[in-house]
Scaffold this motif. Structure first.
Motif, PDB file in Angstrom:
ATOM      1  N   PHE A  32       0.833  -1.209   0.000  1.00 46.48           N
ATOM      2  CA  PHE A  32       0.000   0.000   0.000  1.00 46.48           C
ATOM      3  C   PHE A  32       0.866   1.256   0.000  1.00 46.48           C
ATOM      4  O   PHE A  32       0.612   2.197  -0.752  1.00 46.48           O
ATOM      5  N   VAL A  33       1.900   1.271   0.864  1.00 47.85           N
ATOM      6  CA  VAL A  33       2.762   2.451   0.967  1.00 47.85           C
ATOM      7  C   VAL A  33       3.403   2.757  -0.387  1.00 47.85           C
ATOM      8  O   VAL A  33       3.420   3.911  -0.835  1.00 47.85           O
ATOM      9  N   ALA A  34       3.914   1.711  -1.046  1.00 48.94           N
ATOM     10  CA  ALA A  34       4.590   1.923  -2.329  1.00 48.94           C
ATOM     11  C   ALA A  34       3.650   2.543  -3.357  1.00 48.94           C
ATOM     12  O   ALA A  34       4.007   3.517  -4.037  1.00 48.94           O
ATOM     13  N   TYR A  35       2.442   2.015  -3.450  1.00 50.11           N
ATOM     14  CA  TYR A  35       1.541   2.505  -4.486  1.00 50.11           C
ATOM     15  C   TYR A  35       0.694   3.676  -4.031  1.00 50.11           C
ATOM     16  O   TYR A  35       0.117   4.388  -4.865  1.00 50.11           O
ATOM     17  N   ALA A  36       0.621   3.914  -2.713  1.00 51.03           N
ATOM     18  CA  ALA A  36       0.003   5.154  -2.243  1.00 51.03           C
ATOM     19  C   ALA A  36       0.856   6.348  -2.639  1.00 51.03           C
ATOM     20  O   ALA A  36       0.336   7.402  -3.035  1.00 51.03           O
ATOM     21  N   ILE A  37       2.176   6.187  -2.532  1.00 49.57           N
ATOM     22  CA  ILE A  37       3.091   7.259  -2.951  1.00 49.57           C
ATOM     23  C   ILE A  37       2.935   7.515  -4.454  1.00 49.57           C
ATOM     24  O   ILE A  37       2.875   8.668  -4.909  1.00 49.57           O
ATOM     25  N   LEU A  38       2.847   6.439  -5.238  1.00 53.25           N
ATOM     26  CA  LEU A  38       2.657   6.592  -6.674  1.00 53.25           C
ATOM     27  C   LEU A  38       1.331   7.286  -6.982  1.00 53.25           C
ATOM     28  O   LEU A  38       1.274   8.211  -7.803  1.00 53.25           O
ATOM     29  N   ALA A  39       0.261   6.837  -6.303  1.00 50.18           N
ATOM     30  CA  ALA A  39      -1.054   7.447  -6.532  1.00 50.18           C
ATOM     31  C   ALA A  39      -1.044   8.923  -6.172  1.00 50.18           C
ATOM     32  O   ALA A  39      -1.611   9.758  -6.891  1.00 50.18           O
ATOM     33  N   GLU A  40      -0.379   9.251  -5.062  1.00 52.11           N
ATOM     34  CA  GLU A  40      -0.313  10.645  -4.636  1.00 52.11           C
ATOM     35  C   GLU A  40       0.424  11.493  -5.664  1.00 52.11           C
ATOM     36  O   GLU A  40      -0.002  12.610  -5.988  1.00 52.11           O
ATOM     37  N   ARG A  41       1.505  10.977  -6.188  1.00 51.64           N
ATOM     38  CA  ARG A  41       2.274  11.733  -7.184  1.00 51.64           C
ATOM     39  C   ARG A  41       1.497  11.873  -8.490  1.00 51.64           C
ATOM     40  O   ARG A  41       1.585  12.900  -9.177  1.00 51.64           O
ATOM     41  N   LYS A  42       0.716  10.850  -8.831  1.00 49.38           N
ATOM     42  CA  LYS A  42      -0.104  10.919 -10.045  1.00 49.38           C
ATOM     43  C   LYS A  42      -1.235  11.945  -9.890  1.00 49.38           C
ATOM     44  O   LYS A  42      -1.492  12.751 -10.794  1.00 49.38           O
ATOM     45  N   VAL A  43      -1.916  11.883  -8.737  1.00 53.27           N
ATOM     46  CA  VAL A  43      -3.005  12.836  -8.494  1.00 53.27           C
ATOM     47  C   VAL A  43      -2.456  14.259  -8.422  1.00 53.27           C
ATOM     48  O   VAL A  43      -3.047  15.202  -8.957  1.00 53.27           O
ATOM     49  N   MET A  44      -1.302  14.413  -7.784  1.00 51.45           N
ATOM     50  CA  MET A  44      -0.669  15.730  -7.698  1.00 51.45           C
ATOM     51  C   MET A  44      -0.317  16.241  -9.101  1.00 51.45           C
ATOM     52  O   MET A  44      -0.526  17.418  -9.418  1.00 51.45           O
ATOM     53  N   GLY A  45       0.222  15.358  -9.931  1.00 48.65           N
ATOM     54  CA  GLY A  45       0.533  15.745 -11.303  1.00 48.65           C
ATOM     55  C   GLY A  45      -0.712  16.150 -12.074  1.00 48.65           C
ATOM     56  O   GLY A  45      -0.710  17.154 -12.798  1.00 48.65           O
ATOM     57  N   PHE A  46      -1.802  15.381 -11.903  1.00 46.75           N
ATOM     58  CA  PHE A  46      -3.057  15.698 -12.607  1.00 46.75           C
ATOM     59  C   PHE A  46      -3.588  17.056 -12.180  1.00 46.75           C
ATOM     60  O   PHE A  46      -4.006  17.865 -13.017  1.00 46.75           O
ATOM     61  N   MET A  47      -3.572  17.344 -10.859  1.00 50.11           N
ATOM     62  CA  MET A  47      -4.112  18.607 -10.363  1.00 50.11           C
ATOM     63  C   MET A  47      -3.230  19.796 -10.711  1.00 50.11           C
ATOM     64  O   MET A  47      -3.700  20.935 -10.746  1.00 50.11           O
ATOM     65  N   GLN A  48      -1.948  19.542 -10.971  1.00 52.44           N
ATOM     66  CA  GLN A  48      -1.023  20.619 -11.318  1.00 52.44           C
ATOM     67  C   GLN A  48      -0.710  20.647 -12.817  1.00 52.44           C
ATOM     68  O   GLN A  48       0.266  21.256 -13.242  1.00 52.44           O
ATOM     69  N   LEU A  49      -1.533  19.937 -13.604  1.00 50.45           N
ATOM     70  CA  LEU A  49      -1.427  19.924 -15.064  1.00 50.45           C
ATOM     71  C   LEU A  49      -0.056  19.453 -15.546  1.00 50.45           C
ATOM     72  O   LEU A  49       0.580  20.071 -16.403  1.00 50.45           O
ATOM     73  N   ARG A  50       0.403  18.345 -14.973  1.00 48.73           N
ATOM     74  CA  ARG A  50       1.622  17.691 -15.463  1.00 48.73           C
ATOM     75  C   ARG A  50       1.400  16.177 -15.383  1.00 48.73           C
ATOM     76  O   ARG A  50       0.377  15.716 -14.899  1.00 48.73           O
ATOM     77  N   HIS A  51       2.387  15.409 -15.826  1.00 49.90           N
ATOM     78  CA  HIS A  51       2.168  13.969 -16.000  1.00 49.90           C
ATOM     79  C   HIS A  51       2.387  13.151 -14.727  1.00 49.90           C
ATOM     80  O   HIS A  51       1.741  12.121 -14.543  1.00 49.90           O
ATOM     81  N   LEU A 291      -7.095  13.194   1.885  1.00 53.49           N
ATOM     82  CA  LEU A 291      -5.787  13.529   2.472  1.00 53.49           C
ATOM     83  C   LEU A 291      -4.818  14.001   1.397  1.00 53.49           C
ATOM     84  O   LEU A 291      -4.039  14.934   1.619  1.00 53.49           O
ATOM     85  N   MET A 292      -4.852  13.361   0.228  1.00 50.41           N
ATOM     86  CA  MET A 292      -4.007  13.808  -0.892  1.00 50.41           C
ATOM     87  C   MET A 292      -4.429  15.190  -1.366  1.00 50.41           C
ATOM     88  O   MET A 292      -3.592  16.057  -1.633  1.00 50.41           O
ATOM     89  N   TRP A 293      -5.726  15.397  -1.464  1.00 49.83           N
ATOM     90  CA  TRP A 293      -6.271  16.668  -1.945  1.00 49.83           C
ATOM     91  C   TRP A 293      -5.848  17.806  -1.022  1.00 49.83           C
ATOM     92  O   TRP A 293      -5.471  18.890  -1.483  1.00 49.83           O
ATOM     93  N   PHE A 294      -5.908  17.577   0.285  1.00 48.20           N
ATOM     94  CA  PHE A 294      -5.465  18.593   1.253  1.00 48.20           C
ATOM     95  C   PHE A 294      -4.012  18.974   1.012  1.00 48.20           C
ATOM     96  O   PHE A 294      -3.654  20.152   1.003  1.00 48.20           O
ATOM     97  N   ARG A 295      -3.170  17.963   0.843  1.00 44.69           N
ATOM     98  CA  ARG A 295      -1.739  18.233   0.674  1.00 44.69           C
ATOM     99  C   ARG A 295      -1.463  19.050  -0.577  1.00 44.69           C
ATOM    100  O   ARG A 295      -0.602  19.930  -0.582  1.00 44.69           O
ATOM    101  N   ILE A 296      -2.196  18.773  -1.629  1.00 40.97           N
ATOM    102  CA  ILE A 296      -1.941  19.420  -2.912  1.00 40.97           C
ATOM    103  C   ILE A 296      -2.504  20.831  -2.963  1.00 40.97           C
ATOM    104  O   ILE A 296      -1.975  21.715  -3.630  1.00 40.97           O
ATOM    105  N   THR A 297      -3.578  21.073  -2.211  1.00 41.61           N
ATOM    106  CA  THR A 297      -4.348  22.304  -2.367  1.00 41.61           C
ATOM    107  C   THR A 297      -3.927  23.434  -1.433  1.00 41.61           C
ATOM    108  O   THR A 297      -3.774  24.579  -1.858  1.00 41.61           O
TER     109      THR A 297
END
Length: 337
Positions: A32-51, A291-297
């Motif tokens: 979970f930790v490994a792919y939670a980090i990946l998911a967080e980076r992907k969602v962060m990229g999507f919200m910041q208009l990058r890959h 939790l991801m949304w809070f961190r990014i926003t």
């Protein structure tokens, strides 16, 4: 239940089964930790208009976290010459161990739980509070002023926000009539507590983000002020232990939020044919996304704003919610009794 299986097995066999299940669950959490980090980076990229990660493991970067873990394990492990060596070595373990221990009492379904104890919520709070000892120990042992400042910030923040965190759950405890996490889930068969305790949910969610030291409450690691905070002198797998404890706590806190406010594994009335494990996973994923949304926003708070928000806003609101819940409960008891 896992507990029933252990009780039915004698002595050494009991220990062997428990140890095997704990190891399997540890690998599940690490996955979970490994792919939670990946998911967080992907969602962060999507919200910041990058890959986001898109090189290692194909266009989705599915092996990026695996590559990062291997990099950390192969990195040189350095210990500062002026550090307190024994404390420096043991601090990451002290920080991580409670993060895994709190998972023992979390009921992920009505069939999967390691230990069903009567005061499961109190156990969670008591054990999770030990992590701050590892953080302060690591910052002190580093013999670095930035690490020490980060450690002191972490201690003040985690202790301060733990109070409104606990206070917000007391309304839930009043309604459920128990500190047992299974009983709290079963008490939500007619209505999830997020509907009956919306103020408590908001206070709990905000305080949990602060407990996790995640943005916008990441002052203990503020890179613009403290370089990297309490773990500035750590490298390689010891640094990874601190990061691992953070994401294991994300797993634990998202699970606890699901149990306390979203009905755990309980389905919606008209979708009862879907297994409880699926319901828990869906609710858990929603909380994790928040939790991801809070961190990014949200931008990082100042130190004085952080402490004032805990003591002057969250704590009074949590106390008012307890008072209101007690009054409403007594009124309904008088009407129905």
């Amino acid at each position: 239940m896992i507990e029933d299986l252990l009780h039915s097995s004698p002595g050494l066999l009991n220990f062997g089964i428990f140890f095997l299940l704990a190891v399997v669950f540890l690998f599940i959490v690490l996955g979970f930790v490994a792919y939670a980090i990946l998911a967080e980076r992907k969602v962060m990229g999507f919200m910041q208009l990058r890959h986001g990660p898109n090189q290692v493991g194909g266009r989705w970067g599915l092996l990026q976290s695996v590559a990062d873990v291997l990099k950390l394990l192969l990195k040189e492990d350095t210990i500062p010459k002026a550090a307190d060596r024994p404390l420096f070595i043991i601090a990451p373990v002290i920080a991580f161990a409670p993060a895994f221990m709190v998972l023992a009492t979390l009921p992920f379904t009505d069939k999967f739980q390691f230990a069903d104890i009567g005061v499961g919520f109190l156990y969670y709070i008591a054990i999770s509070g030990l992590t701050v000892v590892g953080v302060v120990t690591g910052s002190w042992a580093s013999n670095n002023k930035y690490a020490l400042l980060g450690g002191m910030r972490a201690a003040a923040q985690m202790i301060s926000y733990e109070i409104p965190l606990v206070m917000s759950v007391l309304g839930v405890v009043f309604l459920a009539g128990s500190l047992n996490l299974n009983d709290i889930v079963l008490a939500q068969e007619k209505a999830w507590f997020i509907l009956l305790q919306p103020v408590a949910f908001i206070v709990f969610l905000i305080a949990s983000v602060a407990e996790l030291n995640r943005a916008p409450f990441d002052l203990p690691e503020a890179e613009s002020e403290l370089i990297s905070g309490f773990h500035v002198e750590y490298s390689g797998f010891r640094w990874a232990f601190f990061m691992l404890s953070e994401y294991v706590y994300v797993f634990a806190m998202a699970s606890l939020t699901t149990i306390l406010f979203l009905g755990g594994w309980l389905p919606l009335p008209f979708l009862g044919f879907i297994p409880g494990a699926v319901w828990f996973a869906l609710k858990f994923s929603l909380v994790f996304f928040l939790l991801m949304w809070f961190r990014i926003t949200f931008p990082r708070l100042r130190g004085d704003q952080l402490m004032e928000f805990a003591w002057k806003v969250l704590l009074p609101v949590a106390l008012a919610n307890i008072f209101l819940t007690a009054i409403v409960k007594e009124i309904f008891k008088a009407i129905l009794g």
